[in-house]
Motif scaffolding. Sequence first.
Motif, PDB file in Angstrom:
ATOM      1  N   GLN A  44       0.887   5.627  -7.452  1.00  0.00           N
ATOM      2  CA  GLN A  44      -0.234   6.451  -7.008  1.00  0.00           C
ATOM      3  C   GLN A  44      -1.584   5.934  -7.505  1.00  0.00           C
ATOM      4  OE1 GLN A  44       0.952  10.262  -8.557  1.00  0.00           O
ATOM      5  NE2 GLN A  44       2.291  10.718  -6.825  1.00  0.00           N
ATOM      6  N   GLY A  45      -2.616   6.102  -6.664  1.00  0.00           N
ATOM      7  CA  GLY A  45      -4.005   5.851  -7.029  1.00  0.00           C
ATOM      8  C   GLY A  45      -4.278   4.529  -7.726  1.00  0.00           C
ATOM      9  N   GLU A  46      -5.039   4.605  -8.816  1.00  0.00           N
ATOM     10  CA  GLU A  46      -5.424   3.404  -9.561  1.00  0.00           C
ATOM     11  C   GLU A  46      -4.210   2.695 -10.157  1.00  0.00           C
ATOM     12  OE1 GLU A  46      -8.372   4.070 -12.514  1.00  0.00           O
ATOM     13  OE2 GLU A  46      -9.826   4.960 -11.125  1.00  0.00           O
ATOM     14  N   ASN A  47      -3.198   3.464 -10.536  1.00  0.00           N
ATOM     15  CA  ASN A  47      -1.986   2.840 -11.083  1.00  0.00           C
ATOM     16  C   ASN A  47      -1.390   1.853 -10.085  1.00  0.00           C
ATOM     17  OD1 ASN A  47      -2.148   4.353 -13.431  1.00  0.00           O
ATOM     18  ND2 ASN A  47      -0.730   5.929 -12.720  1.00  0.00           N
TER      19      ASN A  47
ATOM     20  N   ARG B  93       9.464   7.793  -4.162  1.00  0.00           N
ATOM     21  CA  ARG B  93       8.495   7.007  -4.911  1.00  0.00           C
ATOM     22  C   ARG B  93       7.066   7.502  -4.703  1.00  0.00           C
ATOM     23  NH1 ARG B  93      10.738   1.180  -3.038  1.00  0.00           N
ATOM     24  NH2 ARG B  93      10.943   2.402  -1.133  1.00  0.00           N
ATOM     25  N   ARG B  94       6.828   8.247  -3.634  1.00  0.00           N
ATOM     26  CA  ARG B  94       5.502   8.824  -3.399  1.00  0.00           C
ATOM     27  C   ARG B  94       5.082   9.765  -4.540  1.00  0.00           C
ATOM     28  NH1 ARG B  94       2.953   9.454   1.720  1.00  0.00           N
ATOM     29  NH2 ARG B  94       3.602   7.813   3.159  1.00  0.00           N
ATOM     30  N   TYR B  95       6.083  10.255  -5.283  1.00  0.00           N
ATOM     31  CA  TYR B  95       5.799  11.185  -6.390  1.00  0.00           C
ATOM     32  C   TYR B  95       5.799  10.486  -7.743  1.00  0.00           C
ATOM     33  CZ  TYR B  95       6.897  14.331  -2.566  1.00  0.00           C
ATOM     34  OH  TYR B  95       6.900  14.958  -1.349  1.00  0.00           O
TER      35      TYR B  95
ATOM     36  N   LEU C   8      -0.137  -3.614  -8.704  1.00  0.00           N
ATOM     37  CA  LEU C   8      -0.122  -4.641  -7.659  1.00  0.00           C
ATOM     38  C   LEU C   8      -0.631  -5.972  -8.215  1.00  0.00           C
ATOM     39  CD1 LEU C   8       0.783  -4.345  -4.728  1.00  0.00           C
ATOM     40  CD2 LEU C   8      -1.611  -4.049  -4.079  1.00  0.00           C
ATOM     41  N   GLN C   9      -1.621  -5.905  -9.074  1.00  0.00           N
ATOM     42  CA  GLN C   9      -2.164  -7.125  -9.695  1.00  0.00           C
ATOM     43  C   GLN C   9      -1.117  -7.799 -10.595  1.00  0.00           C
ATOM     44  OE1 GLN C   9      -5.792  -5.957 -11.679  1.00  0.00           O
ATOM     45  NE2 GLN C   9      -6.708  -5.159  -9.801  1.00  0.00           N
ATOM     46  N   LEU C  10      -0.320  -6.993 -11.286  1.00  0.00           N
ATOM     47  CA  LEU C  10       0.751  -7.547 -12.122  1.00  0.00           C
ATOM     48  C   LEU C  10       1.767  -8.299 -11.262  1.00  0.00           C
ATOM     49  CD1 LEU C  10       1.494  -4.545 -14.532  1.00  0.00           C
ATOM     50  CD2 LEU C  10       0.259  -6.646 -15.087  1.00  0.00           C
ATOM     51  N   VAL C  11       2.123  -7.687 -10.143  1.00  0.00           N
ATOM     52  CA  VAL C  11       3.109  -8.307  -9.253  1.00  0.00           C
ATOM     53  C   VAL C  11       2.569  -9.608  -8.672  1.00  0.00           C
ATOM     54  CG1 VAL C  11       4.460  -8.014  -7.130  1.00  0.00           C
ATOM     55  CG2 VAL C  11       4.232  -6.112  -8.730  1.00  0.00           C
ATOM     56  N   ASP C  12       1.271  -9.646  -8.383  1.00  0.00           N
ATOM     57  CA  ASP C  12       0.665 -10.881  -7.867  1.00  0.00           C
ATOM     58  C   ASP C  12       0.863 -12.038  -8.848  1.00  0.00           C
ATOM     59  OD1 ASP C  12      -0.179  -9.638  -5.566  1.00  0.00           O
ATOM     60  OD2 ASP C  12      -2.234  -9.285  -6.259  1.00  0.00           O
TER      61      ASP C  12
ATOM     62  N   LYS D  69       0.849  -1.197   0.000  1.00  0.00           N
ATOM     63  CA  LYS D  69       0.000   0.000   0.000  1.00  0.00           C
ATOM     64  C   LYS D  69       0.881   1.242   0.000  1.00  0.00           C
ATOM     65  CE  LYS D  69      -0.679  -0.210   5.042  1.00  0.00           C
ATOM     66  NZ  LYS D  69       0.298  -1.297   5.262  1.00  0.00           N
ATOM     67  N   PHE D  70       0.309   2.349  -0.418  1.00  0.00           N
ATOM     68  CA  PHE D  70       1.044   3.604  -0.551  1.00  0.00           C
ATOM     69  C   PHE D  70       1.735   3.989   0.751  1.00  0.00           C
ATOM     70  CE2 PHE D  70       1.311   8.296  -0.669  1.00  0.00           C
ATOM     71  CZ  PHE D  70       2.008   8.463  -1.866  1.00  0.00           C
ATOM     72  N   ASP D  71       1.073   3.744   1.883  1.00  0.00           N
ATOM     73  CA  ASP D  71       1.632   4.144   3.179  1.00  0.00           C
ATOM     74  C   ASP D  71       2.813   3.285   3.612  1.00  0.00           C
ATOM     75  OD1 ASP D  71      -0.059   6.276   3.457  1.00  0.00           O
ATOM     76  OD2 ASP D  71      -1.575   5.177   4.607  1.00  0.00           O
ATOM     77  N   ASP D  72       3.138   2.242   2.840  1.00  0.00           N
ATOM     78  CA  ASP D  72       4.356   1.474   3.123  1.00  0.00           C
ATOM     79  C   ASP D  72       5.606   2.291   2.799  1.00  0.00           C
ATOM     80  OD1 ASP D  72       2.994  -0.745   3.980  1.00  0.00           O
ATOM     81  OD2 ASP D  72       3.050  -1.778   2.051  1.00  0.00           O
TER      82      ASP D  72
END
Length: 328
Positions: free
Chosen positions: A233-236, A226-228, A241-245, A216-219
């Motif tokens: 960010q957001g939907e991206n 990388r926050r920028y 994350l689905q690709l990494v899964d 998650k973003f807060d990690d």
Amino acid sequence: MEKRKLGKTGLEVSALGLGCMGMSEFYGTTDDKESIRTILYALELGLDFLDTADMYGNGVNEKLIGRAIKGHRDQIILATKFGNVRDETGAFLGINGRPEYVKKACDASLRRLGVDYIDLYYQHRVDTDTPIEETVGAMSDLVKAGKIRYIGLSEVSAETLKKANKVHPIAAVQTEYSLWSRDVEDEILPACRELGIGFVCYSPLGRGFLTGQIKKFDDLAEDDFRRYSPRFQGENFQKNLQLVDRIQAIAQEKNCKASQLALAWLLAQGKDIVPIPGTKRITYLEENLGAVDIRLTEEDLKRINEVMPNGAASGERYPEDGMKKVNL
């Protein structure tokens, strides 16, 4: 440790290098003692290719490496870069490839690193106000002076690379390349192969995303750059994350970690490919080096390509301003 040749120049390095940027800036808290331990342990394990730049920590990273390699210079292939200019506060002032600046920057890097020569010296970003022929001409003078051994370029277009190589043989191109940044396969990597130039992959783990440890973003720490990044960010973020899964699922079948699979995939793209995953911890260094022993079959490579084809990642790899400075 397997060795690989970077192009036709005779430069030979370990199959995996060590990116040192995060030891001094951009990825949250730093720990110089642990970073130095990591560098020295890498040398023990046969990893001899260290990568830094004068802008990392605004010179601090080169000084750190200088301390770490003292007494070990003959064991190391040392790469650094110039071109991204910052002031004393760390603010970015622009890109400079003018001949007089190239020589000034090299001398400053040599002092910070505490060495007599740099093995591989890159132009970090292309200065569109200075013809590449002039910049590489100055770098060629540094070769003649014995201050650098080989010349490299980073984030350069195929067209610019061809112009540069006519002035002086280019040993390596360093550009972002990973399962989620494959655009180099279109023009840049083919140009390198046409000219006999090695390819060094920075951010081979997608800035850590391909490890599967960022959920998650807060990690990401408050001061983590990388926050920028649009990809975080957001939907991206959720789509990536689905690709990494999917990559993790294949990694489990191969009894390895997602990060190791991602590095093994890069290593399998050709003997001219050298990934330089960055880490500041011994744990992750050992994990990354495990990728060298992973053998991927043609079927494995086909499956990986199906789940993460060229262009699969959502979002640009840099914010808008950063994207204007790449592939020039």
